[in-house]
Design a protein around this motif. Structure first.
Motif, PDB file in Angstrom:
ATOM      1  N   LYS A   1       0.853  -1.258  -0.089  1.00 51.68           N
ATOM      2  CA  LYS A   1      -0.081  -0.233   0.053  1.00 51.68           C
ATOM      3  C   LYS A   1       0.825   1.322   0.026  1.00 51.68           C
ATOM      4  O   LYS A   1       0.270   2.327  -0.038  1.00 51.68           O
ATOM      5  N   GLY A   2       2.153   1.304  -0.050  1.00 51.17           N
ATOM      6  CA  GLY A   2       3.134   2.298  -0.188  1.00 51.17           C
ATOM      7  C   GLY A   2       3.594   2.923   0.720  1.00 51.17           C
ATOM      8  O   GLY A   2       4.459   3.793   0.748  1.00 51.17           O
ATOM      9  N   SER A   3       2.985   2.773   2.033  1.00 48.97           N
ATOM     10  CA  SER A   3       3.545   3.456   3.207  1.00 48.97           C
ATOM     11  C   SER A   3       4.397   2.457   4.024  1.00 48.97           C
ATOM     12  O   SER A   3       4.249   1.170   4.016  1.00 48.97           O
ATOM     13  N   VAL A   4       4.910   2.810   5.220  1.00 52.58           N
ATOM     14  CA  VAL A   4       5.692   2.131   6.239  1.00 52.58           C
ATOM     15  C   VAL A   4       4.733   1.112   6.752  1.00 52.58           C
ATOM     16  O   VAL A   4       5.001   0.102   7.365  1.00 52.58           O
ATOM     17  N   PHE A   5       3.272   1.370   6.647  1.00 54.81           N
ATOM     18  CA  PHE A   5       2.311   0.388   7.126  1.00 54.81           C
ATOM     19  C   PHE A   5       1.741  -0.425   6.057  1.00 54.81           C
ATOM     20  O   PHE A   5       0.964  -1.211   6.343  1.00 54.81           O
ATOM     21  N   GLY A   6       2.214  -0.250   4.935  1.00 51.67           N
ATOM     22  CA  GLY A   6       1.609  -0.917   3.678  1.00 51.67           C
ATOM     23  C   GLY A   6       1.974  -2.358   3.316  1.00 51.67           C
ATOM     24  O   GLY A   6       1.198  -2.904   2.397  1.00 51.67           O
ATOM     25  N   GLY A   7       2.912  -3.106   4.109  1.00 53.35           N
ATOM     26  CA  GLY A   7       3.053  -4.282   3.745  1.00 53.35           C
ATOM     27  C   GLY A   7       2.208  -5.388   4.191  1.00 53.35           C
ATOM     28  O   GLY A   7       1.389  -5.181   5.292  1.00 53.35           O
ATOM     29  N   ASP A   8       1.938  -6.526   3.650  1.00 54.31           N
ATOM     30  CA  ASP A   8       1.038  -7.644   3.837  1.00 54.31           C
ATOM     31  C   ASP A   8       1.824  -8.944   3.988  1.00 54.31           C
ATOM     32  O   ASP A   8       2.407  -9.636   2.913  1.00 54.31           O
ATOM     33  N   PRO A   9       2.403  -9.450   5.181  1.00 54.29           N
ATOM     34  CA  PRO A   9       3.253 -10.610   5.294  1.00 54.29           C
ATOM     35  C   PRO A   9       2.191 -11.874   4.611  1.00 54.29           C
ATOM     36  O   PRO A   9       3.029 -12.922   4.210  1.00 54.29           O
ATOM     37  N   GLU A  10       1.055 -11.877   4.485  1.00 48.18           N
ATOM     38  CA  GLU A  10       0.389 -12.907   4.035  1.00 48.18           C
ATOM     39  C   GLU A  10       0.135 -13.027   2.259  1.00 48.18           C
ATOM     40  O   GLU A  10      -0.076 -13.932   1.838  1.00 48.18           O
ATOM     41  N   ASN A  11       0.668 -11.761   2.111  1.00 44.94           N
ATOM     42  CA  ASN A  11       0.494 -11.548   0.504  1.00 44.94           C
ATOM     43  C   ASN A  11       2.115 -10.819   0.216  1.00 44.94           C
ATOM     44  O   ASN A  11       1.664  -9.745   0.001  1.00 44.94           O
ATOM     45  N   PRO A  12       2.859 -11.749   0.057  1.00 38.14           N
ATOM     46  CA  PRO A  12       4.327 -11.005  -0.027  1.00 38.14           C
ATOM     47  C   PRO A  12       4.465 -10.371  -1.447  1.00 38.14           C
ATOM     48  O   PRO A  12       3.717 -10.661  -2.368  1.00 38.14           O
ATOM     49  N   GLN A  13       5.555  -9.371  -1.321  1.00 38.80           N
ATOM     50  CA  GLN A  13       5.420  -8.904  -2.903  1.00 38.80           C
ATOM     51  C   GLN A  13       6.189  -9.680  -3.732  1.00 38.80           C
ATOM     52  O   GLN A  13       6.930 -10.450  -3.459  1.00 38.80           O
ATOM     53  N   PRO A  14       6.031  -9.339  -5.186  1.00 39.27           N
ATOM     54  CA  PRO A  14       6.754 -10.216  -6.242  1.00 39.27           C
ATOM     55  C   PRO A  14       7.992  -9.683  -6.000  1.00 39.27           C
ATOM     56  O   PRO A  14       8.461  -8.695  -5.506  1.00 39.27           O
ATOM     57  N   GLN A  15       8.925 -10.553  -6.996  1.00 41.21           N
ATOM     58  CA  GLN A  15      10.182 -10.247  -7.246  1.00 41.21           C
ATOM     59  C   GLN A  15      10.306  -9.152  -8.230  1.00 41.21           C
ATOM     60  O   GLN A  15       9.241  -8.625  -8.893  1.00 41.21           O
ATOM     61  N   GLN A  16      11.275  -8.117  -8.302  1.00 42.64           N
ATOM     62  CA  GLN A  16      11.487  -7.107  -9.196  1.00 42.64           C
ATOM     63  C   GLN A  16      11.161  -7.459 -10.616  1.00 42.64           C
ATOM     64  O   GLN A  16      10.017  -6.708 -11.409  1.00 42.64           O
ATOM     65  N   LYS A  17      11.753  -8.360 -11.080  1.00 43.47           N
ATOM     66  CA  LYS A  17      11.475  -8.814 -12.582  1.00 43.47           C
ATOM     67  C   LYS A  17       9.841  -9.081 -12.634  1.00 43.47           C
ATOM     68  O   LYS A  17       9.382  -8.833 -13.910  1.00 43.47           O
ATOM     69  N   ARG A  18       9.340 -10.104 -12.077  1.00 41.67           N
ATOM     70  CA  ARG A  18       7.922 -10.274 -11.863  1.00 41.67           C
ATOM     71  C   ARG A  18       7.158  -9.042 -11.965  1.00 41.67           C
ATOM     72  O   ARG A  18       6.167  -8.938 -12.694  1.00 41.67           O
ATOM     73  N   PHE A  19       7.333  -8.134 -11.222  1.00 42.01           N
ATOM     74  CA  PHE A  19       6.733  -6.890 -11.131  1.00 42.01           C
ATOM     75  C   PHE A  19       6.658  -6.052 -12.327  1.00 42.01           C
ATOM     76  O   PHE A  19       5.729  -5.580 -12.905  1.00 42.01           O
ATOM     77  N   GLU A  20       7.638  -6.324 -12.999  1.00 39.36           N
ATOM     78  CA  GLU A  20       8.033  -5.543 -14.211  1.00 39.36           C
ATOM     79  C   GLU A  20       7.191  -6.043 -15.298  1.00 39.36           C
ATOM     80  O   GLU A  20       6.514  -5.512 -16.384  1.00 39.36           O
ATOM     81  N   SER A  21       7.189  -7.516 -15.388  1.00 35.84           N
ATOM     82  CA  SER A  21       6.341  -8.305 -16.375  1.00 35.84           C
ATOM     83  C   SER A  21       4.840  -7.943 -15.993  1.00 35.84           C
ATOM     84  O   SER A  21       4.080  -7.960 -16.983  1.00 35.84           O
ATOM     85  N   LEU A  22       4.485  -7.946 -14.797  1.00 37.55           N
ATOM     86  CA  LEU A  22       3.017  -7.604 -14.566  1.00 37.55           C
ATOM     87  C   LEU A  22       2.747  -6.365 -15.043  1.00 37.55           C
ATOM     88  O   LEU A  22       1.562  -5.955 -15.589  1.00 37.55           O
TER      89      LEU A  22
END
Length: 358
Positions: free
Chosen positions: A177-198
């Protein structure tokens, strides 16, 4: 029949599914969207073959690798491919379109299936994504939605999409969600290359001659970097501000983060990350609010004393001065829908260089 193909694929390359034969760790980092993973070597087996190659010889590595690949292909034949019809066709790739995809292709072709193999494998796909993403961004007509934290920009973007507009959900793709509170441990961020593919996949679905609405973000969302071409294009794009009162924003964020805010230990650990910005006494007071369950008051104070003081909406930050402003006094569905309708109207005018509607 085995046919080697290059990207972008021609119209006569028709297949039932895409199979990535690389190891699971390679697939997790990034893959052709829609591909399933049927590895011919597991992560452990790939490491084992690599060790033999470096410590013993290429010959021994090929011998051990061939045995492992044969075993795994046999398992895939008995499981995944067992119910495929005679008309089945498949697009295969590995890291560089070499031995791993070639081994699978040889076996599947010998059965009688039509097999396509991507020339130069994933490396070709990655080059294709990087080159095309840069072209897409250069040709896109972006309209940035700016506004203070909790203004409801994501809600407005979703309503824009529901009304037939085009929106690029950067936070959704980044799973943050873009802020210091924005992470979600149950839905981790993709890898950088995957993000760019998306990002590439999303932009491929758009009509680049029409406005594409997206939220003002920093150059980094969580641990992911926006591609520099996209970041630079966003900074020069026209801006529409979503103007929402602070209390309304606090009410919305308290509800939006309801499940997250219930985890006192996690919230307090996140508050500790603000030590460089606030006194120990203030952080202690905020932690006391978490223990008393005073979530709305905590969010309101964080907005007033932290976020609103550090976030510039009026053009003195990274983005352009807003060309227009749309009020969002409440975050109910009807209010958000009306706001989205007005944003679309203003965004269309900005894209075509017309005067903004009053």
């Amino acid at each position: 029949m085995i046919r080697r193909v290059t990207l972008p694929l021609s119209d006569d390359v028709v297949f039932d599914e895409i199979v990535d034969v690389r190891a699971p760790v390679e697939y997790a980092e990034d893959h052709v969207t829609g591909a399933i993973n049927l590895p011919v070597l597991t992560d452990e087996e790939r490491q084992k073959v690599g060790w033999i190659y470096k410590q013993e010889s290429a010959f021994n590595a090929r011998k051990v690798g061939a045995a492992l690949v044969s075993k795994n292909i046999s398992q895939h034949l008995e499981e995944h491919f067992s119910d495929k019809s005679k008309e089945y066709s498949v697009l295969l790739y590995c890291w560089r379109g070499g031995q791993r995809s070639g081994s699978m292709a040889t076996v599947l072709s010998s059965i009688g299936w039509k097999v396509f193999v991507i020339e130069d494998g994933y490396r070709a796909y990655r080059r294709h994504v990087v080159e095309r993403l840069e072209e897409q961004v250069a040709n896109a007509a972006f309209v940035v939605l700016n506004g203070y934290t909790g203004a409801g920009k994501t809600l407005v973007l979703q309503a824009i999409e529901a009304q037939g507009g085009q929106m690029l959900d950067l936070e959704g793709l980044a799973c943050h969600k873009g802020s210091v509170f924005g992470g979600d441990p149950e839905n981790p961020q993709p890898q950088q290359k995957r993000f760019e593919s998306l990002l590439f996949d999303s932009l491929s679905d758009f009509d680049l001659s029409r406005p594409i609405f997206l939220e003002a973000e920093s150059a980094k969302i969580g641990r992911l970097n926006l591609p520099n071409t996209l970041w630079q294009k966003m900074k020069s794009a026209p801006v529409i501000e979503i103007d929402s009162p602070r209390q309304a924003r606090a009410d919305y964020l308290t509800k939006d983060y309801e499940e997250w805010l219930g985890d006192i230990e996690r919230v307090q650990a996140t508050l500790d990350r603000l030590r460089g910005f606030h006194s120990h006494q203030r952080l202690a007071e905020w932690k006391e609010r978490t223990e008393r369950g005073e979530w709305n008051a905590l969010v309101l104070e964080l907005l007033e004393e932290h976020y609103d003081r550090r976030y510039k909406v009026g053009g003195t930050g990274h983005f352009q001065v807003p060309s227009g402003k749309v009020k969002l006094d409440r975050h109910d569905s009807a209010s958000v829908a009306r706001c989205a309708e007005e944003v679309i109207e203003k965004g269309m005018a900005l894209s075509f260089g017309e005067p903004l509607p009053c």
